[in-house]
Scaffold this motif. Sequence first.
Motif, short mmCIF file in Angstrom:
data_model
loop_
_atom_site.label_atom_id
_atom_site.label_comp_id
_atom_site.label_asym_id
_atom_site.label_seq_id
_atom_site.Cartn_x
_atom_site.Cartn_y
_atom_site.Cartn_z
N LEU A 1 0.83 -1.21 0.00
CA LEU A 1 0.00 0.00 0.00
C LEU A 1 0.86 1.26 0.00
CD1 LEU A 1 -2.81 -0.99 2.55
CD2 LEU A 1 -3.04 -0.74 0.07
N THR A 2 1.95 1.21 0.76
CA THR A 2 2.86 2.36 0.82
C THR A 2 3.49 2.64 -0.53
OG1 THR A 2 3.37 1.92 3.15
CG2 THR A 2 4.93 3.28 1.93
N LEU A 3 3.98 1.60 -1.17
CA LEU A 3 4.63 1.76 -2.47
C LEU A 3 3.65 2.29 -3.52
CD1 LEU A 3 6.84 -1.47 -2.70
CD2 LEU A 3 7.53 0.84 -2.04
N VAL A 4 2.47 1.68 -3.58
CA VAL A 4 1.49 2.08 -4.60
C VAL A 4 0.94 3.47 -4.30
CG1 VAL A 4 -0.75 1.52 -5.61
CG2 VAL A 4 0.88 -0.31 -5.13
N GLY A 5 0.50 3.70 -3.07
CA GLY A 5 -0.14 4.96 -2.71
C GLY A 5 0.77 6.16 -2.86
N ASN A 6 1.98 6.08 -2.33
CA ASN A 6 2.88 7.22 -2.38
C ASN A 6 3.43 7.46 -3.78
OD1 ASN A 6 3.30 8.30 0.52
ND2 ASN A 6 3.51 6.10 0.79
N THR A 7 3.69 6.38 -4.52
CA THR A 7 4.13 6.55 -5.90
C THR A 7 3.05 7.20 -6.75
OG1 THR A 7 5.54 4.58 -5.73
CG2 THR A 7 5.01 5.35 -7.94
N LEU A 8 1.81 6.82 -6.52
CA LEU A 8 0.69 7.41 -7.26
C LEU A 8 0.56 8.90 -6.98
CD1 LEU A 8 -1.72 6.96 -9.13
CD2 LEU A 8 -3.09 6.40 -7.10
N ILE A 9 0.71 9.29 -5.71
CA ILE A 9 0.63 10.71 -5.36
C ILE A 9 1.73 11.51 -6.06
CG2 ILE A 9 0.99 12.34 -3.47
CD1 ILE A 9 -0.60 10.53 -1.68
N ILE A 10 2.94 10.98 -6.08
CA ILE A 10 4.05 11.67 -6.74
C ILE A 10 3.78 11.81 -8.23
CG2 ILE A 10 6.50 11.53 -7.31
CD1 ILE A 10 6.92 10.14 -4.62
N LEU A 11 3.33 10.73 -8.87
CA LEU A 11 3.06 10.77 -10.31
C LEU A 11 1.96 11.78 -10.65
CD1 LEU A 11 3.22 6.98 -11.29
CD2 LEU A 11 4.86 8.78 -11.86
N LEU A 12 0.88 11.76 -9.88
CA LEU A 12 -0.21 12.69 -10.14
C LEU A 12 0.23 14.14 -9.93
CD1 LEU A 12 -3.24 10.86 -8.44
CD2 LEU A 12 -2.74 11.06 -10.89
N SER A 13 1.03 14.38 -8.89
CA SER A 13 1.49 15.74 -8.60
C SER A 13 2.41 16.27 -9.70
CB SER A 13 2.23 15.78 -7.26
OG SER A 13 1.38 15.38 -6.21
N VAL A 14 3.14 15.37 -10.36
CA VAL A 14 4.06 15.77 -11.41
C VAL A 14 3.36 15.87 -12.76
CG1 VAL A 14 6.11 15.08 -12.71
CG2 VAL A 14 6.09 14.85 -10.23
N LEU A 15 2.49 14.90 -13.08
CA LEU A 15 1.92 14.79 -14.42
C LEU A 15 0.69 15.66 -14.64
CD1 LEU A 15 2.25 10.93 -14.98
CD2 LEU A 15 3.77 12.75 -15.79
N ASP A 16 -0.08 15.93 -13.58
CA ASP A 16 -1.31 16.70 -13.75
C ASP A 16 -1.06 18.18 -13.46
OD1 ASP A 16 -3.95 17.88 -13.42
OD2 ASP A 16 -4.70 15.83 -13.31
#
Length: 303
Positions: free
Chosen positions: A35-50
Amino acid sequence: MVNQSSAPGFLLLGFSEHPALERTLFVVVFTSYLLTLVGNTLIILLSVLDPRLHSPMYFFLSNLSFLDLCFTISCVPWMLVNLWEPKKTIILLGCSVQFFIFLSLGPTECILLTVMAFDRYMAIFKPLRHATIVHLCLCWQLASVAWVIGLVESVVQTPSTLRLPFCPHQQVDDFVCEIPALIRLSCEDTSYNEIQMAVASVFILAVPQPHPCLLWRLTAKGQRKAFGTCSSHLTVVTLFYSSVIAVCLQPKNPYAQERGKFFGLFYAVGTPSLNPLIYTLRNKEVTRAFRRLLGKEMGLTQS
């Protein structure tokens, strides 16, 4: 450096006297790790890409997610190995690196949470000036200060702790190489190290004073919408500081140390996995950003 007379590693005892409990904890820790790997990676990707998430709030949130990833990767894989295998050793270099990272990221998270509270304060009470006050350059400066403070504290405390003469049995009564457990392992006077840890703990515990002040001001004015905006951050702050207090300021007795293991486990595994959920479950902007990203990916796949 650790004294050369010591053995080339340590035994991380954890709950080795309760094998059945360790099997259960393995499942819990492994699930939280994913959950940590998926959740935090997703937040970083969204913050950078959107582009719609290119704001101070998500800049600091992505910093927090990156910190949680570093923290988790530094300790959880070895923790999983120790929970599963009967041999619970960790080499000297691994323990030293783990110790250094722990000491560095703890104060960094403390400062980041305070900076995030400052950003929320400006967004709520000075919305018209928020963009001009909390600009991108200031965000980078504040984030850099947080990381540098954590690094400096680790550079100061790590050598003094690892120079301690440790007991011959080399048994660390914990899951990870953190400062309270290593201080207890020393066979000589550790007053200097305990004072050093107490001063650092007071600093960490004194920093969050703006958080309750912000809460009281919000509730006094009855600003329900603003309180809802800050509730996620206040929840994360409460979880972080309660676990830090339980780990760093536990009494010196076997029962407190046993409880401290559970708090330390929650601090190392629970909070990094809960932070993404707390910040995103009620956050419509992140939900919409995820749907937009998912829609783009599906569109590319179909084309």
